[in-house]
Design a protein around this motif. Structure first.
Motif, PDB file in Angstrom:
ATOM      1  N   ASP A   9       0.803  -1.233   0.000  1.00  0.00           N
ATOM      2  CA  ASP A   9       0.000   0.000   0.000  1.00  0.00           C
ATOM      3  C   ASP A   9       0.832   1.278   0.000  1.00  0.00           C
ATOM      4  N   PHE A  10       1.863   1.336   0.848  1.00  0.00           N
ATOM      5  CA  PHE A  10       2.583   2.614   0.953  1.00  0.00           C
ATOM      6  C   PHE A  10       3.304   2.955  -0.347  1.00  0.00           C
ATOM      7  N   ILE A  11       3.724   1.928  -1.091  1.00  0.00           N
ATOM      8  CA  ILE A  11       4.374   2.178  -2.391  1.00  0.00           C
ATOM      9  C   ILE A  11       3.321   2.667  -3.386  1.00  0.00           C
ATOM     10  N   ARG A  12       2.141   2.058  -3.337  1.00  0.00           N
ATOM     11  CA  ARG A  12       1.081   2.464  -4.271  1.00  0.00           C
ATOM     12  C   ARG A  12       0.647   3.902  -4.001  1.00  0.00           C
ATOM     13  N   GLU A  13       0.598   4.255  -2.731  1.00  0.00           N
ATOM     14  CA  GLU A  13       0.216   5.635  -2.386  1.00  0.00           C
ATOM     15  C   GLU A  13       1.266   6.638  -2.873  1.00  0.00           C
ATOM     16  N   GLU A  14       2.529   6.268  -2.718  1.00  0.00           N
ATOM     17  CA  GLU A  14       3.599   7.165  -3.178  1.00  0.00           C
ATOM     18  C   GLU A  14       3.578   7.253  -4.720  1.00  0.00           C
ATOM     19  N   ALA A  15       3.311   6.121  -5.373  1.00  0.00           N
ATOM     20  CA  ALA A  15       3.230   6.131  -6.846  1.00  0.00           C
ATOM     21  C   ALA A  15       2.117   7.075  -7.301  1.00  0.00           C
ATOM     22  N   ALA A  16       0.978   7.005  -6.639  1.00  0.00           N
ATOM     23  CA  ALA A  16      -0.154   7.875  -7.014  1.00  0.00           C
ATOM     24  C   ALA A  16       0.220   9.339  -6.802  1.00  0.00           C
ATOM     25  N   ARG A  17       0.922   9.613  -5.706  1.00  0.00           N
ATOM     26  CA  ARG A  17       1.316  10.992  -5.399  1.00  0.00           C
ATOM     27  C   ARG A  17       2.264  11.512  -6.494  1.00  0.00           C
ATOM     28  N   VAL A 117       6.435  -2.219 -11.678  1.00  0.00           N
ATOM     29  CA  VAL A 117       5.920  -1.051 -12.405  1.00  0.00           C
ATOM     30  C   VAL A 117       5.538   0.048 -11.412  1.00  0.00           C
ATOM     31  N   VAL A 118       4.807  -0.344 -10.397  1.00  0.00           N
ATOM     32  CA  VAL A 118       4.347   0.641  -9.411  1.00  0.00           C
ATOM     33  C   VAL A 118       5.524   1.165  -8.591  1.00  0.00           C
ATOM     34  N   THR A 119       6.468   0.291  -8.267  1.00  0.00           N
ATOM     35  CA  THR A 119       7.633   0.733  -7.493  1.00  0.00           C
ATOM     36  C   THR A 119       8.431   1.775  -8.278  1.00  0.00           C
ATOM     37  N   MET A 120       8.605   1.547  -9.568  1.00  0.00           N
ATOM     38  CA  MET A 120       9.336   2.526 -10.386  1.00  0.00           C
ATOM     39  C   MET A 120       8.586   3.854 -10.431  1.00  0.00           C
ATOM     40  N   MET A 121       7.265   3.771 -10.474  1.00  0.00           N
ATOM     41  CA  MET A 121       6.463   5.005 -10.451  1.00  0.00           C
ATOM     42  C   MET A 121       6.694   5.761  -9.145  1.00  0.00           C
ATOM     43  N   ALA A 122       6.785   5.001  -8.068  1.00  0.00           N
ATOM     44  CA  ALA A 122       6.929   5.619  -6.750  1.00  0.00           C
ATOM     45  C   ALA A 122       8.325   6.203  -6.548  1.00  0.00           C
TER      46      ALA A 122
END
Ligand SMILES: Nc1ncnc2c1ncn2[C@@H]1O[C@H](COP(=O)(O)OP(=O)(O)OP(=O)(O)O)[C@@H](O)[C@H]1O
Ligand SMILES: [Mg+2]
Length: 270
Positions: A9-17, A117-122
């Motif tokens: 979750d915390f990675i997904r939240e940072e990716a969205a930010r 993918v999401v980690t790279m976004m974050a």
């Protein structure tokens, strides 16, 4: 499949930010490998830069990262205090797995690959952008679903997907799987991009190695437009080799690029 496959979750939240630094996020996918997702992503990004837009481009293909080769970019990208800084290549803020690891394979397996993918976004420190184009790896697995769900949180105004298809029967069958997934995930598909639609002949005229109308059938079935049709054109390869402006390498490519940009910009609301 869990509700939230892939990254924690915390990675997904940072990716969205971090994605929120871009006005528009465009995912370019196909499900199928080798149909031209990376080339189309690069052409779109180059053309948007020509229009004066601030453009980011992200390549998150762990095993077959190709964007930096298409754009002639060389790394490495550097990690600063705020994350990995994209490199500026031909006016594009580029973040690519290959700029991190060069030609060595990235040893990502299992959970790491599913969340990559999401980690790279974050982890990427994007500047403010008008468009962030995300060149997806092939497949329809957890890594893609996880990324779709993060970007979908932006709402329809800020997120859309482009789906690249070639007219071959085999490609269409695989692309169909991605279109079904996008429908199930309630992701807005801006349209299809038909690649390798025809081959221009030196003396004039064209050859259509995969026949006609296949991609239109998919478009009709899913109620989406075909935004552009790209030829299979040897001048693409020549332009990549020469480091030239690949999006303007021939009249036919140039026309298709203009159709694509017009379609994307108008469907994203200007
Ligand atoms: N319309 C075209 N004309 C000429 N060459 C093309 C065309 N489309 C793609 N290619 C070339 O075919 C190769 C595969 O294209 P690309 O890497 O864009 O596919 P991909 O769908 O991103 O593949 P992957 O699934 O491995 O990520 C590249 O060398 C690219 O330059
Ligand atoms: Mg690719």
């Amino acid at each position: 499949m869990s509700d939230s496959p892939g990254a924690p979750d915390f990675i997904r939240e940072e990716a969205a930010r971090r994605l929120s630094r871009a006005e528009n996020v465009i995912f370019v996918g196909a499900g199928k490998g080798g149909v031209g997702k990376s080339l189309i992503s690069a052409l779109l990004a180059l053309a948007l830069v020509d229009e004066g837009k601030r453009v980011g481009l992200m390549d998150v293909d762990v095993h077959g990262s190709a964007l930096s080769h298409i754009l002639g970019a060389s790394g490495p990208v550097v990690a600063g205090r705020k994350g990995i800084e994209p490199t500026l290549t031909r006016g594009i803020h580029l973040m690519s797995v290959s700029l991190l690891v060069g030609d060595s394979p990235l040893p990502a397996l299992g959970e790491v690959e599913r969340s990559l993918v999401v980690t790279m976004m974050a982890l990427t420190n994007w500047p403010s952008l008008d468009y962030l184009v995300v060149d997806l790896p092939p497949g329809t697995g957890d890594e893609i679903i996880s990324a779709l769900r993060v970007a979908r949180g932006r709402g329809e105004a800020g997120f859309g997907a482009l789906v690249v298809a070639t007219p071959s029967l085999v490609a269409r069958r695989v692309v169909r799987r991605l279109l079904s997934l996008l429908r199930d995930e309630r992701v807005r598909v801006l349209g299809l991009v038909e690649n390798m639609s025809y081959v221009p002949c030196p003396g004039g005229g064209v050859v259509k190695p995969f026949g006609e109308g296949g991609v239109d059938g998919l478009a009709e079935e899913f109620g989406i437009p075909v935004l552009a049709r790209f030829p299979m054109d040897p001048r693409v390869e020549e332009a990549i080799e020469a480091g030239g402006p690949v999006h303007r390498c021939s009249e036919e490519i140039s026309r298709a690029v203009d159709d694509l940009v017009r379609g994307v910009v108008s469907r994203m609301g200007g």
